[in-house]
Scaffold this active site. Structure first.
Site, PDB file in Angstrom:
ATOM      1  CG  ASP A 133      -1.986   1.041   1.192  1.00  0.00           C
ATOM      2  OD1 ASP A 133      -2.292   1.524   0.082  1.00  0.00           O
ATOM      3  OD2 ASP A 133      -2.541   1.371   2.262  1.00  0.00           O
ATOM      4  CG  HIS A 140      -4.634  10.764   2.181  1.00  0.00           C
ATOM      5  ND1 HIS A 140      -5.751  10.743   2.987  1.00  0.00           N
ATOM      6  CD2 HIS A 140      -3.808   9.811   2.672  1.00  0.00           C
ATOM      7  CE1 HIS A 140      -5.601   9.805   3.916  1.00  0.00           C
ATOM      8  NE2 HIS A 140      -4.428   9.220   3.748  1.00  0.00           N
ATOM      9  CG  ASP A 240      -6.165  -0.149   2.551  1.00  0.00           C
ATOM     10  OD1 ASP A 240      -6.346  -1.304   2.952  1.00  0.00           O
ATOM     11  OD2 ASP A 240      -5.115   0.486   2.747  1.00  0.00           O
ATOM     12  CE  LYS A 260      -4.111   2.261   7.477  1.00  0.00           C
ATOM     13  NZ  LYS A 260      -4.681   3.227   6.534  1.00  0.00           N
TER      14      LYS A 260
HETATM   15 CA    CA Z   1      -4.396   2.642   2.456  1.00  0.00          CA
END
Ligand code: CA
Length: 422
Positions: A133, A140, A240, A260
């Protein structure tokens, strides 16, 4: 030009107005139908095309393919054919369904080849070996930096030098429609007090795109930005999921872990990088100048319109974000070049996600963390309730498509419902 990308191609199948699955798309996926084994499929309009049956009937006879490329529950076998092999398959499917082909009048064959989309159960398209990732959207990273650090030093010093990323977990990547339970874990809601344990109260989505790789080079060799296109099979939408409260407590010093890895959802159709070539756009000026191995030539960003909706259990869905994949600071070529510059080997079926994709305006943020600005700006739902983060029984839906000169190539959607914690 890649033959299947010809904007003038017309199919004799009916394609609904505004469909993501034009004749210029020809994505790949895996489906099973009533009582049948999973197989590799494509799609035009609302028809799923059974590639195993096409193979059985000999329509791929002169291509370098085998039954096990299509009579299987993932795209990995087919992906071993590499860029040129997959391109030949996609071009052939395109030929078969454009005006001139005799398949049009072979109703016996068509009956077995075409499956109405309502009768196909879409499955996880790829057996993901490794998942990486990235964190490649400047807006962001800036927003998160503003919230948790300092607006004057929002980006960490490495951010404009390194396409920052981490190794994630592949086992919990699941296909759209797979509902899941709210994760539990440790949190520390009040900094001065000890942590508590329980269901996450700050469950969030992350609007991302992922790319899937072909077999890479041997351990020790690198893939350059120039070579990267040949190692990228295609892309899908990627949600995600992130538990912000778990993340905040656990991430120091080694980064994301249980916040995550409980679920990430992909859309079921892999749109080939070939099909996305007509939608290339210029990326941002990169200042400071990047290291030589991250320099690239040509337009390597892609214009993909993205949106996110939340659907509460008892009301219609509410659009909460519109963003675009073109907002990325680092493109896929740079990500792949960086990933392999140390000799790390990538494999067919590896998945690499972009990181949350936020645009410059407040309506373009790619996570609830940013949309509700850490919970300080709740979003109104159609049923009158408010959202700072995602509630139990909410369904989060992401959609994406590229469009230019009347040709639309889209991804469909990735959707998943959050069930209460177990
Ligand atoms: Ca992510």
């Amino acid at each position: 030009m890649i033959a299947a990308n010809n904007p003038n191609l017309k199919t004799w199948l009916s394609v609904p107005e505004g469909s993501d699955f034009s004749i210029q798309n020809i994505p790949f996926g895996v489906a099973c139908t009533k009582g049948d084994t999973p197989r590799v499929v494509s799609r035009i309009g609302d028809y799923v095309i059974d590639l195993k049956v096409l193979f059985d009937f000999g329509y791929f006879a002169d291509l370098h393919v085998a039954l096990e490329d299509f009579d299987t529950d993932c795209l990995n076998n087919m992906m071993r054919r590499g860029k040129s092999g997959v391109r030949a398959i996609r071009n052939r499917i395109s030929e078969l369904f454009t005006e001139e082909h005799e398949l049009k009048s072979n109703s016996n064959h068509l009956e077995q080849i075409l499956i109405p989309v309502s009768e196909a159960i879409m499955m996880m398209p790829v057996r993901v070996g490794d998942y990486t990732d990235f964190y490649s959207s400047e807006q962001h990273a800036y927003n998160v930096g503003c919230m948790f650090r300092d607006p004057n030093n929002a980006l960490l010093p490495n951010w404009k030098y390194i396409p920052v990323g981490y190794h994630g977990r592949a086992s919990s990547i699941v296909v759209s429609g797979t509902n899941f339970h709210r994760p539990k874990g440790q949190q520390r809601p009040v900094d001065a007090e000890p942590p508590v344990f329980g269901p996450s109260k700050q469950l969030d989505f992350e609007l991302e795109m992922a790319f899937v790789t072909f077999e890479g080079k041997t351990l020790g060799d690198s893939i350059s930005t120039k070579e990267a296109d040949d190692y990228i099979f295609g892309m899908c939408l990627f949600n995600d999921w992130s538990a912000r409260d778990l993340q905040k407590w656990e991430y120091v010093p080694l980064g994301p872990f249980l916040a995550k890895n409980f679920a990430s959802h992909v859309s079921p159709w892999i749109v080939t990088l070939d099909a996305l070539e007509p939608f290339r756009v210029k990326g941002p000026v990169q200042d400071p100048k990047v290291f030589e191995y991250l320099e690239y030539e040509g337009d390597k960003h892609i214009d993909i319109n993205l949106e996110v909706s939340i659907k509460p259990e008892s009301s219609e869905e509410k659009l909460v974000s519109k963003s675009n994949y073109r907002y990325m600071y680092w493109n896929m070529n740079q990500q792949l070049a960086h990933h392999t510059i140390n000799g790390c080997n990538i494999k067919a079926g590896d998945m690499m996600a972009s990181g949350t994709i936020s645009g410059p305006s407040e309506t373009e943020y790619g996570s609830m963390l940013e949309i509700s600005w850490k919970g300080t700006k709740p979003v109104q739902m159609p049923d009158g309730s408010e959202r700072k983060f995602i509630m139990d029984h909410d369904t989060v839906i992401m959609r994406g498509y590229s469009e230019k000169n009347g040709v639309r190539v889209g991804f469909g959607e990735v959707s998943a419902k959050v069930l209460p914690a177990k």
